[in-house]
Enzyme design. Structure first.
Site, mmCIF file in Angstrom:
data_model
loop_
_atom_site.group_PDB
_atom_site.id
_atom_site.type_symbol
_atom_site.label_atom_id
_atom_site.label_comp_id
_atom_site.label_asym_id
_atom_site.label_seq_id
_atom_site.Cartn_x
_atom_site.Cartn_y
_atom_site.Cartn_z
ATOM 1 N N GLY A 1 0.818 -1.205 0.000
ATOM 2 C CA GLY A 1 0.000 0.000 0.000
ATOM 3 C C GLY A 1 0.846 1.246 0.000
ATOM 4 O O GLY A 1 2.058 1.184 -0.202
ATOM 5 N N ASN A 2 0.210 2.383 0.192
ATOM 6 C CA ASN A 2 0.945 3.646 0.265
ATOM 7 C C ASN A 2 0.279 4.562 1.282
ATOM 8 O O ASN A 2 -0.767 4.231 1.826
ATOM 9 C CB ASN A 2 1.033 4.300 -1.125
ATOM 10 N N ARG A 3 0.900 5.706 1.540
ATOM 11 C CA ARG A 3 0.458 6.566 2.639
ATOM 12 C C ARG A 3 -0.592 7.594 2.251
ATOM 13 O O ARG A 3 -0.882 8.494 3.016
ATOM 14 C CB ARG A 3 1.650 7.296 3.250
#
Ligand code: CTP
Ligand code: CA
Length: 239
Positions: A33-35
């Site tokens: 995932g990412n932020r």
């Protein structure tokens, strides 16, 4: 900024906003995932609603509530986001690609949970490229002659020894072929999940070497400003 300046400016228009970060599965319980929080996308959806638009909100993983009043399409992966954008493209006036789309996904999504191996060998994860959804939307419009009148991309850049944030933004605008590019300067503590932001709005019509329009403030301020600009561009595009 005065909200009323926006009111009704997008009446009768449909705006599709993608927001949040995609999650790319490794196995049934894990993902890459990412932020991205999705806050800027949610703020744009709210500003477009306030301007009278019908808003389709294509949401990947969010760390913020879904704005009330949108038509929600929930997605998980980049490939699902791509399907949702394709499905929306024919019936939207504006496409705003604020989602953080994973550039890569694991080449394999294991059917069952990946277990530690008895022989102690470390697993190797192979990544494959995801399609560029923004670029595809631009291409598809060019080939079919239909689709959103306005396609807005985002870019988060840090700049480095070889080029500045603005230079990278201009290159990205040209590469993607979209009508507006919202350029964010990012760093370890800048932008992600923060409530205040500073962006520059780039257009292919900008004179070479000119300073692009800069907007600083809360994500809601930036969203209202962007929606104003979108309304202006739509007005200018009308025959
Ligand atoms: N984007 C997209 N599909 C992808 C990757 C990005 O549609 N697979 C969109 C994003 O939603 C954003 C814009 O493209 O509007 C720019 O994203 P960014 O990650 O800054 O650009 P990339 O082309 O992925 O370049 P980079 O190598 O700098 O990450
Ligand atoms: Ca990227």
């Amino acid at each position: 900024q005065d909200n009323s300046t926006n009111s009704g400016r997008l009446a009768g228009k449909t705006v599709t906003v993608t927001a949040g970060g995609t999650r790319e599965p490794l196995d049934p319980v894990r993902f890459l995932g990412n932020r991205s929080s999705g806050k800027q996308g949610a703020a744009i959806a709210e500003a477009a609603l306030a301007a009278g638009a019908r808003v389709r909100f294509i949401a990947a993983h969010l760390e913020t509530p879904v704005p009330s009043g949108v038509d929600l399409v929930q997605v998980e992966t980049a490939l699902e986001l791509r399907e949702a954008v394709h499905a929306a493209a024919a019936s939207t006036d504006v496409l705003v690609m604020s989602a953080a789309v994973a550039d890569f996904r694991p080449g394999e999504n294991a059917e069952t949970k990946i277990k530690k191996r008895d022989d102690g060998a470390d697993p190797v994860i192979t990544l494959v490229r995801n399609p560029d959804i923004l670029q595809e939307a631009v291409q598809c419009r060019a080939e079919s002659g239909t689709g959103p009148a306005l396609i807005v991309g985002f870019a988060a850049e840090t700049g480095d020894g070889s080029a500045s944030v603005l230079e990278y933004g201009r290159r990205k605008l040209e590469r993607k072929g979209c009508d507006l590019l919202v350029l964010n300067q990012v760093g370890r503590s800048l932008v992600f999940g923060q409530d205040n932001t500073e962006v520059r709005i780039l257009s292919p019509q900008d004179a070479p070497g000119s300073e692009p329009e800069a907007v600083a403030g809360s994500k809601a301020d930036v969203a209202r400003h962007l929606v104003d600009r979108i309304a202006e561009e739509l007005d200018a595009a009308l025959p």
